[in-house]
Design a protein around this motif. Structure first.
Motif, PDB file in Angstrom:
ATOM      1  N   VAL A   1       0.859  -1.178   0.000  1.00 57.51           N
ATOM      2  CA  VAL A   1       0.000   0.000   0.000  1.00 57.51           C
ATOM      3  C   VAL A   1       0.894   1.227   0.000  1.00 57.51           C
ATOM      4  N   VAL A   2       0.540   2.203  -0.828  1.00 52.80           N
ATOM      5  CA  VAL A   2       1.268   3.476  -0.857  1.00 52.80           C
ATOM      6  C   VAL A   2       0.432   4.513  -0.120  1.00 52.80           C
ATOM      7  N   LEU A   3       1.006   5.081   0.944  1.00 57.35           N
ATOM      8  CA  LEU A   3       0.325   6.084   1.753  1.00 57.35           C
ATOM      9  C   LEU A   3       1.030   7.416   1.576  1.00 57.35           C
ATOM     10  N   ALA A   4       0.281   8.441   1.193  1.00 60.77           N
ATOM     11  CA  ALA A   4       0.845   9.780   0.988  1.00 60.77           C
ATOM     12  C   ALA A   4       0.445  10.687   2.145  1.00 60.77           C
TER      13      ALA A   4
ATOM     14  N   GLY B   1       5.030  17.648  -0.363  1.00 58.36           N
ATOM     15  CA  GLY B   1       4.879  19.053  -0.069  1.00 58.36           C
ATOM     16  C   GLY B   1       3.410  19.384   0.111  1.00 58.36           C
ATOM     17  N   PRO B   2       3.091  20.623   0.481  1.00 57.83           N
ATOM     18  CA  PRO B   2       1.692  21.013   0.688  1.00 57.83           C
ATOM     19  C   PRO B   2       0.829  20.726  -0.541  1.00 57.83           C
ATOM     20  N   ALA B   3      -0.327  20.086  -0.305  1.00 61.06           N
ATOM     21  CA  ALA B   3      -1.341  19.790  -1.326  1.00 61.06           C
ATOM     22  C   ALA B   3      -0.934  18.683  -2.296  1.00 61.06           C
ATOM     23  N   GLU B   4       0.288  18.171  -2.216  1.00 62.19           N
ATOM     24  CA  GLU B   4       0.715  17.143  -3.166  1.00 62.19           C
ATOM     25  C   GLU B   4       0.082  15.791  -2.871  1.00 62.19           C
ATOM     26  N   GLN B   5      -0.206  15.497  -1.594  1.00 59.17           N
ATOM     27  CA  GLN B   5      -0.735  14.177  -1.272  1.00 59.17           C
ATOM     28  C   GLN B   5      -2.123  13.963  -1.861  1.00 59.17           C
ATOM     29  N   GLU B   6      -2.907  15.050  -1.935  1.00 57.64           N
ATOM     30  CA  GLU B   6      -4.225  14.922  -2.564  1.00 57.64           C
ATOM     31  C   GLU B   6      -4.075  14.580  -4.044  1.00 57.64           C
ATOM     32  N   ARG B   7      -3.167  15.248  -4.730  1.00 59.32           N
ATOM     33  CA  ARG B   7      -2.956  14.983  -6.150  1.00 59.32           C
ATOM     34  C   ARG B   7      -2.451  13.556  -6.368  1.00 59.32           C
ATOM     35  N   MET B   8      -1.555  13.079  -5.489  1.00 63.98           N
ATOM     36  CA  MET B   8      -1.028  11.722  -5.624  1.00 63.98           C
ATOM     37  C   MET B   8      -2.128  10.687  -5.457  1.00 63.98           C
ATOM     38  N   LEU B   9      -3.066  10.958  -4.565  1.00 65.73           N
ATOM     39  CA  LEU B   9      -4.176  10.026  -4.365  1.00 65.73           C
ATOM     40  C   LEU B   9      -5.096  10.012  -5.580  1.00 65.73           C
ATOM     41  N   ARG B  10      -5.346  11.178  -6.150  1.00 69.30           N
ATOM     42  CA  ARG B  10      -6.276  11.256  -7.273  1.00 69.30           C
ATOM     43  C   ARG B  10      -5.681  10.696  -8.557  1.00 69.30           C
ATOM     44  N   ASP B  11      -4.350  10.817  -8.744  1.00 68.84           N
ATOM     45  CA  ASP B  11      -3.779  10.321  -9.999  1.00 68.84           C
ATOM     46  C   ASP B  11      -3.175   8.926  -9.876  1.00 68.84           C
ATOM     47  N   GLY B  12      -3.405   8.259  -8.748  1.00 72.49           N
ATOM     48  CA  GLY B  12      -3.032   6.852  -8.633  1.00 72.49           C
ATOM     49  C   GLY B  12      -1.645   6.575  -8.116  1.00 72.49           C
ATOM     50  N   ARG B  13      -0.868   7.596  -7.799  1.00 71.90           N
ATOM     51  CA  ARG B  13       0.460   7.342  -7.234  1.00 71.90           C
ATOM     52  C   ARG B  13       0.357   6.858  -5.792  1.00 71.90           C
TER      53      ARG B  13
ATOM     54  N   ASP C   1      -2.416   4.977  -2.751  1.00 74.40           N
ATOM     55  CA  ASP C   1      -3.652   4.230  -2.532  1.00 74.40           C
ATOM     56  C   ASP C   1      -4.502   4.854  -1.433  1.00 74.40           C
ATOM     57  N   VAL C   2      -3.858   5.547  -0.518  1.00 71.86           N
ATOM     58  CA  VAL C   2      -4.535   6.146   0.623  1.00 71.86           C
ATOM     59  C   VAL C   2      -3.702   7.355   1.044  1.00 71.86           C
ATOM     60  N   ALA C   3      -4.335   8.329   1.701  1.00 73.21           N
ATOM     61  CA  ALA C   3      -3.603   9.543   2.066  1.00 73.21           C
ATOM     62  C   ALA C   3      -4.153  10.125   3.356  1.00 73.21           C
ATOM     63  N   LEU C   4      -3.284  10.804   4.080  1.00 75.19           N
ATOM     64  CA  LEU C   4      -3.702  11.625   5.216  1.00 75.19           C
ATOM     65  C   LEU C   4      -3.821  13.061   4.709  1.00 75.19           C
ATOM     66  N   LEU C   5      -5.021  13.590   4.731  1.00 76.32           N
ATOM     67  CA  LEU C   5      -5.289  14.942   4.242  1.00 76.32           C
ATOM     68  C   LEU C   5      -5.744  15.816   5.404  1.00 76.32           C
TER      69      LEU C   5
ATOM     70  N   TRP D   1      -9.370   7.789   0.639  1.00 77.85           N
ATOM     71  CA  TRP D   1      -9.069   6.768  -0.360  1.00 77.85           C
ATOM     72  C   TRP D   1     -10.084   6.878  -1.499  1.00 77.85           C
ATOM     73  N   PRO D   2      -9.769   6.364  -2.686  1.00 78.48           N
ATOM     74  CA  PRO D   2     -10.712   6.453  -3.813  1.00 78.48           C
ATOM     75  C   PRO D   2     -11.983   5.669  -3.501  1.00 78.48           C
ATOM     76  N   PRO D   3     -13.146   6.189  -3.881  1.00 78.20           N
ATOM     77  CA  PRO D   3     -14.409   5.513  -3.530  1.00 78.20           C
ATOM     78  C   PRO D   3     -14.574   4.146  -4.167  1.00 78.20           C
ATOM     79  N   HIS D   4     -13.879   3.899  -5.289  1.00 80.25           N
ATOM     80  CA  HIS D   4     -14.022   2.606  -5.957  1.00 80.25           C
ATOM     81  C   HIS D   4     -12.995   1.588  -5.486  1.00 80.25           C
ATOM     82  N   SER D   5     -12.173   1.941  -4.497  1.00 83.25           N
ATOM     83  CA  SER D   5     -11.132   1.030  -4.039  1.00 83.25           C
ATOM     84  C   SER D   5     -11.748  -0.220  -3.406  1.00 83.25           C
ATOM     85  N   ARG D   6     -11.216  -1.386  -3.778  1.00 84.29           N
ATOM     86  CA  ARG D   6     -11.656  -2.657  -3.201  1.00 84.29           C
ATOM     87  C   ARG D   6     -10.479  -3.380  -2.552  1.00 84.29           C
ATOM     88  N   SER D   7      -9.449  -2.637  -2.217  1.00 84.42           N
ATOM     89  CA  SER D   7      -8.246  -3.231  -1.652  1.00 84.42           C
ATOM     90  C   SER D   7      -8.466  -3.618  -0.197  1.00 84.42           C
ATOM     91  N   PRO D   8      -8.308  -4.900   0.157  1.00 84.21           N
ATOM     92  CA  PRO D   8      -8.416  -5.296   1.569  1.00 84.21           C
ATOM     93  C   PRO D   8      -7.371  -4.610   2.441  1.00 84.21           C
TER      94      PRO D   8
END
Length: 279
Positions: free
Chosen positions: A92-95, A127-139, A141-145, A260-267
């Motif tokens: 799992v990649v956490l941003a 950096g600031p605001a980058e974690q949201e972009r990483m979550l939305r573009d697939g870099r 899987d989950v993020a602390l925002l 996390w993305p709403p369509h995620s099915r990752s256990p």
């Protein structure tokens, strides 16, 4: 519309200059101009107001910029998540924003590692605001925002904690010993302007404050007496003796969420979210 056309339009809309956009896209300017004109004819709308001196977005152009960014992020996310799903070793990649929620992140990683079936967690410090972009573009899987700094529209979230904000000042400043300050008083500190963070397109908003890219740079500028900043109170742990903090009661509270993305099915993502909400 093709993704190529959307990339062309986003570059022009963010640069507001055909020459700079062409350089960014590594192409000549005439075919870029023709592509934008063709897109406008196909849509039947004017996306850009062009004069000899400036390029500006129309209302329709502003809508397409927002929608095009989301569409391009979705395409990139599909590519990245598909490749990651085929990896031999699950993970799992956490941003998360560097320096933010450090204590929570440490507890989360330790608690999740103790869960049965836990997989490796790769932490991406941003950096600031980058974690949201990483979550939305697939870099990621989950993020602390952190609301209200990050936008969580279109994402699934769970609130984890809420905290107040403080203003960080140079230790010797006359206001450093005050019991509290209002946002109006903070913005009125002409000798300590608020910083300017980069926009998504890379440019900076206008204003008197210094341009900053990360909190390390920001805190050094504050210590030098060049700026002040309103930040979540948990960032006090990263300050030095040459800083002082004053509570700002009317600043909006900051809520840390796991998203996390709403369509995620990752256990693994589901287990990580459950662990975070327990903490």
């Amino acid at each position: 519309m093709e993704t190529r056309e959307l990339r062309y339009f986003v570059a022009v809309a963010e640069e507001l200059h055909f020459g700079r956009a062409a350089q960014r896209l590594a192409m000549a300017q005439p075919p870029l101009s023709r592509a934008i004109q063709q897109l406008e004819r196909r849509l039947g709308v004017v996306l850009l107001d062009r004069t000899a001196r400036a390029v500006a977005l129309t209302e329709a152009g502003s809508v397409l910029l927002r929608e095009a960014r989301s569409a391009l992020d979705a395409v990139e996310a599909a590519e990245r998540r598909t490749r990651r799903a085929a990896a031999e070793t699950p993970g799992v990649v956490l941003a998360t924003k560097a320096g933010a929620s450090s204590e929570l992140l440490s507890k989360l990683l330790d608690a999740y590692a103790a869960e049965p079936g836990a997989v490796a967690v790769e932490v991406m410090l941003c950096g600031p605001a980058e974690q949201e972009r990483m979550l939305r573009d697939g870099r990621a899987d989950v993020a602390l925002l952190q609301r209200p700094f990050d936008t969580t529209a279109g994402l699934d979230t769970e609130d984890l904690s809420t905290e107040r904000q403080v203003v960080v000042l140079p230790a010797g400043h006359p206001s450093a010993g005050r019991p509290r300050m209002s946002m109006a008083e903070v913005t009125a500190l002409k000798d300590l302007p608020l910083p300017r963070w980069p926009r998504r397109g890379g440019g900076y908003p206008d204003g008197p404050g210094p341009q900053v890219r990360d909190h390390t740079q920001l805190f050094q500028l504050i210590a030098l007496g060049r700026a002040c900043a309103v930040v979540p109170e948990s960032l006090r742990a990263h300050l030095r003796n040459d800083h002082a903090t004053v509570p700002v009661p009317d600043a909006p509270p900051v809520t840390t969420v796991i998203a996390w993305p709403p369509h995620s099915r990752s256990p693994a993502v589901a287990a990580l979210v459950r662990t975070a909400t327990r903490l």
